[in-house]
Write an enzyme that holds these catalytic residues in place. Structure first.
Site, short mmCIF file in Angstrom:
data_model
loop_
_atom_site.label_atom_id
_atom_site.label_comp_id
_atom_site.label_asym_id
_atom_site.label_seq_id
_atom_site.Cartn_x
_atom_site.Cartn_y
_atom_site.Cartn_z
CD1 TRP A 79 -2.53 2.07 16.18
CD2 TRP A 79 -2.28 3.87 17.48
NE1 TRP A 79 -1.19 2.25 16.39
CE2 TRP A 79 -1.00 3.35 17.18
CE3 TRP A 79 -2.38 5.02 18.29
CZ2 TRP A 79 0.17 3.93 17.68
CZ3 TRP A 79 -1.21 5.58 18.78
CH2 TRP A 79 0.04 5.04 18.47
CG ASP A 80 -6.24 1.44 10.06
OD1 ASP A 80 -6.01 0.22 10.21
OD2 ASP A 80 -7.03 1.87 9.20
CG ASP A 97 -10.92 -3.15 6.44
OD1 ASP A 97 -11.22 -2.52 7.48
OD2 ASP A 97 -9.84 -2.99 5.85
NE ARG A 133 -4.38 1.50 1.88
CZ ARG A 133 -4.89 2.49 2.62
NH1 ARG A 133 -4.31 2.90 3.71
NH2 ARG A 133 -6.04 3.05 2.26
#
Ligand SMILES: *[C@@H]1O[C@H](CO)[C@@H](O)[C@H](O)[C@H]1NC(C)=O
Ligand SMILES: *[C@@H]1O[C@H](CO)[C@@H](O)[C@H](O)[C@H]1NC(C)=O
Ligand SMILES: *[C@@H]1O[C@H](CO)[C@@H](O)[C@H](O)[C@H]1NC(C)=O
Ligand SMILES: *[C@@H]1O[C@H](CO)[C@@H](O)[C@H](O)[C@H]1NC(C)=O
Ligand SMILES: *[C@@H]1O[C@H](CO)[C@@H](O)[C@H](O)[C@H]1NC(C)=O
Ligand SMILES: *[C@@H]1O[C@H](CO)[C@@H](O)[C@H](O)[C@H]1NC(C)=O
Ligand SMILES: *[C@@H]1O[C@H](CO)[C@@H](O)[C@H](O)[C@H]1NC(C)=O
Length: 746
Positions: free
Chosen positions: A504-505, A567, A470
Site C-alpha cells: 500500500w503505497d 526507497d 508526481r
C-alpha cells in the site's frame, strides 16, 4: 499543598520539602495505586507518580523514572518573584493556557466568545482493568493481565469543558501510554486549537534529546543534541508522519549511551502531521509535549461532542538507548500490531519495480516470476503499472484512482496470470509461489476516470490551484464516499484472484485542504479504510510504503505488520537507516531488499553478500531486481543468501535487538539479535571502509547469559561471559565486508 502563596514564602527562608506516601501495602504490587488524590503507576522497572494540588486542583508531576519506595520527596518550590507565578514554577501534567504558565500548553481552546483561557481542575478518577480502545484511532491493546488504566477527569467550570486523561500501564514493558479526550458540555461551539497526547515535566537536570530526521531516501538519521533553555521543536506538516521527522522523541541524561544510563522514549501512535515540543523553562524543568500539529487542527467541537487525541507511548529504561528501544520493540510486537503475521515468518519476496518499472507485459512479468521462483523467492509482487482502462498507467502521469487491470496488458483480468504464478514452485521446494500486488489508493491522477467523474474528491482549498506532485493529487479521505470507493475498489481486486500480499503505497504529501481540521478528519477516514480492509482480508500480508519510509509510524503498524523502510536500497546507507528506524520500531516491521548494483539511488557497488546481509536484518527480506540480468556469480550466490535469510528470520522477527556498534561511531557496525527464548542468536558485523595495516576490533556481545555456553558457527563453544568480555574478532579485506554468525546456547 505543594506550591506556596507569596504570603507564606515571604515569612521564611526555609522552603517546604514535602513527602507523601502512597498506601504502603499496595504500592509495590499493584500497577496502579490511587491514594486519595495521589497516584502511582508501577512497572517492573518504572514508576510514575503525580498528585492533585489541593488548592488549585492542578495535576502535578512528581516522578517518571526508575522504581521508588512508598515515600517520595516532592518538589521544593522557591520564592516567587518576577513575572512567572506559581503555576509556571511547578511540574504540571496537563498544562492549560492563559493563567501564567508561560511555557507551551498541552491544550488550547478558543471559546465561542473568542478567549483562549482554560482552567482545568481535578474532578474525579477511576481505575479500569485492561485498556479501552480509542474510538476511530489505532492504539496499543492488551488483556487485563497485560495492562491497567487510570483515568483522571478534569473539568473547566467556566467553559463546561471536560478532559479525561488516560494513563495505561503495561508493567512488564515499563510502558505508560497516554491520551486525552475533550468533551464540550457547554452550549456553544468551541475550537480546539492545540491538544497534546502527552505532556510531562521532568525535574531540573541537564538532558539530551534524540530524534530521527531525514528526507526521501535518507530517513531515520539519528540527531542528538542538548536540551537548551527555550523551545526546541520538530514535527511534520505534510499531512503524514513524513520523511522529515519521525513521531519519536528520546530524552536521555547527557552521559547515557546505547547500553547505560537513563533514557525515556516517546512514540506517537499517529500517521498524520504532528508536533513535538521540548521546552526547558526558567526553572530548569524540561517539558515534553507530543501530539497534533496545532497549525493543522482548529477542530470545532459542538456541544455534546468529544475529540480524542491519538495516544503516545512512553517507556523508561536505565539500560541506555538500547534498553529503551527493546521495550518499545516488545510492546509493539506484542500489543500494537494486529496482523496474524506480526511474529510469524515472512515469505522471501521479489518485487517487480526495480527490475521492470512500468515496462512489462504478462509474459515478461511471468518470466520475472519464474526467475524469482528459481532463486528461492516464495512471493512475487507485481508493482506499479498493472491498472487503468481509459487512462492506462504506462507512466506516472495517468491512471491512479482507476483500480481495474489494464485491458491491454490483462485482457482477461489478473486471474490467469495469478493462477500461472501461484502454480509455480519455489526452487527445490513443494511450496507454491504466492502473488502480491501494489496499490496507491489514497491518490488520483487528473488523467483518470475517477477524476473525470469526481474532481471534488481530490483535496483542494476553494479557488487555490491544486498543487500536483508526481502528477497526482490526494483524495479527501475525510469524505465517507471516498472511503467507501477505496474499500470497494481494493476489495474487488483482492477478490478477483488469489492475492495474498498488498503493498500500500502513498507517494506525496498533502498540500491544499479545505480547512485545517481536514487533516485529522482524513486520518480518521484513512484508519477506517485500513481497519475495514485488514479485517475483511486477515490472510493478506499488508505492507505499508510511502516513497519509502514516509509513513513509518505506530499508527500504520497497527494494521500493516511491515513497512518499506526506505526507497534507498544501498546497503551501506541502509545500515544507518535501519538502525535509526530501530530506535523506535521493531526490526520485524522493516521491509528490506537485496537490489541491483550499481545501486539505483547512490550508484555504489557493494558485494552481493553484504547487500543481502543488511537486508536480512529486516523482518521482511526480499529481492528488488531481475535475476535474469544479474552478474552470473552474484546470481549463483542468491539461493544460499535466501536460505540464510529464512534461517535467521524467526530470530529477527521475535528477538531482542542489541546495537553493538553504531555506523555513526564505528567503521564496524554490528548488531546482535537474541531469540525470545534466548536459545539462538545471530550476530551481524560489517566493515565499511578498508583497514590497512591495522588490527580489527573485538566485537563484544551483549545480552547473553554469562554462565551459559554458546556454540559459535564453526563449532567452537564459548561462555556468554567470554563472548561479552572478550568478544569476537573478524578480519575483513577491502571495502564493504560482512559476517553473519549464528550462536546456539548449549
Ligand atoms: C493539602 O496538601 C498538603 C500537602 O500534601 C497538606 O499538608 C494539607 O493538609 C492539604 N490540605 C487540605 C485542605 O487537604
Ligand atoms: C473519554 O475517555 C474516557 C477514558 O478512556 C472514557 O471513559 C470516556 O468514555 C471517553 N469519552 C468519550 C466520549 O469517548
Ligand atoms: C457549530 O459547529 C457546527 C459543526 O461544525 C456547525 O454546523 C454550526 O454552524 C456551528 N454553530 C455555530 C453557532 O457556529
Ligand atoms: C512482452 O515484452 C517483452 C519484453 O519487452 C517482449 O519481448 C515481448 O514481445 C512482449 N510480448 C507481447 C505479447 O507483447
Ligand atoms: C536447488 O538445488 C540445486 C542443486 O542442489 C542448487 O544448485 C540450487 O542452488 C538450489 N536452488 C535454491 C533456490 O535453493
Ligand atoms: C495526461 O496524460 C497525457 C498523455 O500521457 C500527458 O501528456 C499529460 O501531461 C498528462 N497530464 C497530467 C496532468 O499529468
Ligand atoms: C602492510 O604494509 C606492508 C608494507 O607496506 C605491506 O607489504 C603489507 O601488504 C601491508 N599489509 C596489509 C594487511 O595491508
Amino acid at each position: 499543598m505543594v506550591y506556596l502563596t507569596r504570603g507564606v514564602v515571604a515569612t521564611g527562608l526555609t522552603l517546604l520539602a514535602h513527602s507523601v506516601a502512597v498506601t504502603a501495602k499496595e504500592s509495590s504490587a499493584s500497577p496502579i495505586v490511587a491514594d486519595g488524590t495521589h497516584f502511582a503507576l508501577n512497572g517492573k522497572n518504572v514508576a510514575y507518580r503525580f498528585h492533585v494540588d489541593n488548592t488549585t486542583g492542578d495535576l502535578l508531576g512528581d516522578h517518571f523514572g526508575g522504581s521508588v519506595g512508598d515515600n517520595i520527596p516532592l518538589e521544593v518550590i522557591g520564592e516567587v518573584n518576577g513575572w512567572v507565578s506559581d503555576i509556571g514554577r511547578v511540574r504540571r501534567e496537563f498544562p492549560d493556557q492563559g493563567r501564567g504558565d508561560y511555557r507551551v500548553p498541552a491544550i488550547s481552546i478558543r471559546q465561542s466568545e473568542g478567549y483562549t483561557v482554560s482552567e482545568f481542575r481535578y474532578k474525579s478518577h477511576k481505575i479500569i482493568p485492561g485498556k479501552p480502545a480509542l474510538p476511530g484511532l489505532p492504539a496499543t491493546m492488551g488483556t487485563e493481565e497485560d495492562v491497567s488504566t487510570l483515568v483522571i477527569s478534569m473539568y473547566d467550570k467556566y467553559s463546561d469543558v471536560a478532559a479525561d486523561l488516560s494513563y495505561s500501564i503495561f508493567p512488564k514493558h515499563d510502558a505508560i501510554v497516554r491520551s486525552v479526550n475533550v468533551t464540550n458540555h457547554g452550549t456553544g461551539n468551541i475550537t480546539i486549537e492545540s491538544l497534546a497526547s502527552l505532556s510531562v515535566d521532568l525535574p531540573y537536570e541537564d538532558l539530551d534529546m534524540i530524534n530521527l530526521r531525514g528526507d526521501w531516501a535518507r530517513e531515520a538519521q539519528r540527531e542528538r543534541r542538548s536540551v537548551a533553555y527555550g523551545l526546541q521543536s520538530f514535527g511534520s506538516s505534510n499531512g503524514y508522519s513524513g520523511h522529515l521527522h519521525n513521531p519519536f522523541l528520546a530524552l536521555t541524561e547527557p552521559s547515557t549511551t546505547e547500553s547505560q544510563g537513563e533514557a525515556w522514549g516517546f512514540s506517537l501512535v499517529y500517521t498524520g502531521s504532528f508536533t513535538v515540543n521540548v521546552e526547558k523553562g526558567s526553572q530548569g524543568f524540561t517539558r515534553a509535549l507530543m501530539g497534533f500539529n496545532p497549525s493543522q487542527l482548529s477542530w470545532v467541537l459542538p456541544p455534546g461532542e468529544t475529540l480524542t487525541s491519538p495516544e503516545c507511548v512512553s517507556v523508561y529504561s536505565k539500560d541506555g538507548i538500547g534498553g529503551m528501544s527493546r521495550s518499545l520493540h516488545r510492546l509493539y510486537r506484542n500489543h500494537l500490531i494486529k496482523s496474524k503475521f506480526a511474529t510469524s515468518d515472512r515469505p522471501t519476496l521479489l518485487n517487480s519495480w526495480e527490475g521492470l518499472y512500468f515496462d512489462f507485459n504478462q509474459s515478461s512479468i511471468y518470466d520475472l516470476a519464474k526467475e524469482a521462483a528459481g532463486v528461492g523467492a516464495k512471493l512475487f509482487v507485481l508493482d506499479d503499472g498493472w491498472f487503468g482502462k481509459e487512462y492506462p498507467r504506462l507512466s506516472d502521469n495517468a491512471g491512479l484512482g482507476d483500480w481495474v487491470p489494464n485491458p491491454d496488458r490483462f485482457p482477461d483480468g489478473l486471474e490467469p496470470l495469478v493462477k500461472k504464478i501461484t502454480d509455480l514452485k519455489a526452487a527445490n521446494t513443494s511450496t507454491n509461489m504466492r502473488f502480491g500486488i501494489w496499490f496507491e489508493p489514497e491518490m488520483v491522477n487528473p488523467n483518470s476516470t475517477l477524476y473525470d467523474e469526481h474532481p471534488d474528491w481530490a483535496l483542494h482549498a476553494g479557488p487555490y490551484p491544486r498543487t500536483e506532485a508526481r502528477n497526482q493529487l490526494v483524495l479527501n479521505l475525510a469524505l465517507p464516499e471516498v472511503q467507501d470507493y477505496i474499500i470497494k475498489s481494493v476489495s474487488d481486486v483482492l477478490k478477483s484472484a488469489d492475492i495474498s500480499y498488498v503493498k500500500w503505497d502513498n507517494n506525496r504529501g498533502i498540500n491544499e485542504t479545505p480547512s485545517p481540521a481536514t487533516n485529522h478528519a482524513y486520518m480518521l477516514g484513512m484508519y477506517r479504510v485500513f481497519n475495514e480492509l485488514t479485517t475483511q482480508f486477515p490472510d493478506v500480508l499488508w505492507e505499508g510504503c510511502a516513497s519509502g519510509g514516509g509513513r513509518f509510524d505506530p499508527g500504520v503498524l497497527q494494521y500493516f505488520p511491515q513497512i518499506w523502510t526506505s526507497d534507498n536500497t544501498d546497503a551501506i546507507d541502509r545500515i544507518s537507516i535501519q538502525l535509526g528506524t530501530s530506535l523506535a520500531y521493531p526490526p520485524s516491521a522493516m521491509g528490506a531488499h537485496l537490489s541491483e548494483v550499481p545501486n539505483h539511488q547512490t550508484g555504489r557497488t557493494v558485494p552481493v553478500a553484504v547487500r543481502a546481509h543488511v537486508a536480512m536484518m529486516g523482518g521482511s527480506f526480499g529481492l528488488e531486481l531481475n535475476p535474469a540480468v544479474m552478474d552470473e556469480e552474484d546470481k549463483a550466490a542468491v539461493p544460499g543468501l535466501v536460505a540464510l535469510a529464512e534461517k535467521v528470520n524467526p530470530i529477527i522477527l521475535n528477538g531482542d535487538m542489541w546495537r553493538l556498534n553504531l555506523p555513526e561511531d564505528s567503521n564496524w557496525p554490528a548488531v546482535l539479535f537474541i531469540a525470545e527464548d534466548a536459545r539462538n542468536a545471530v550476530l551481524f558485523v560489517f566493515q565499511v571502509a578498508p583497514n590497512v595495516n591495522h588490527s580489527w576490533p573485538r566485537i563484544k556481545l551483549q545480552g547473553l547469559d554469562p554462565q551459559a555456553s554458546y556454540k559459535v558457527d564453526d563449532g567452537v563453544v564459548y561462555t556468554g561471559a567470554t563472548l561479552m568480555n572478550i568478544g569476537l574478532q573478524f578480519a575483513f579485506k577491502g571495502d564493504y565486508g560482512s559476517q553473519v554468525v549464528m550462536l546456539e546456547k548449549q
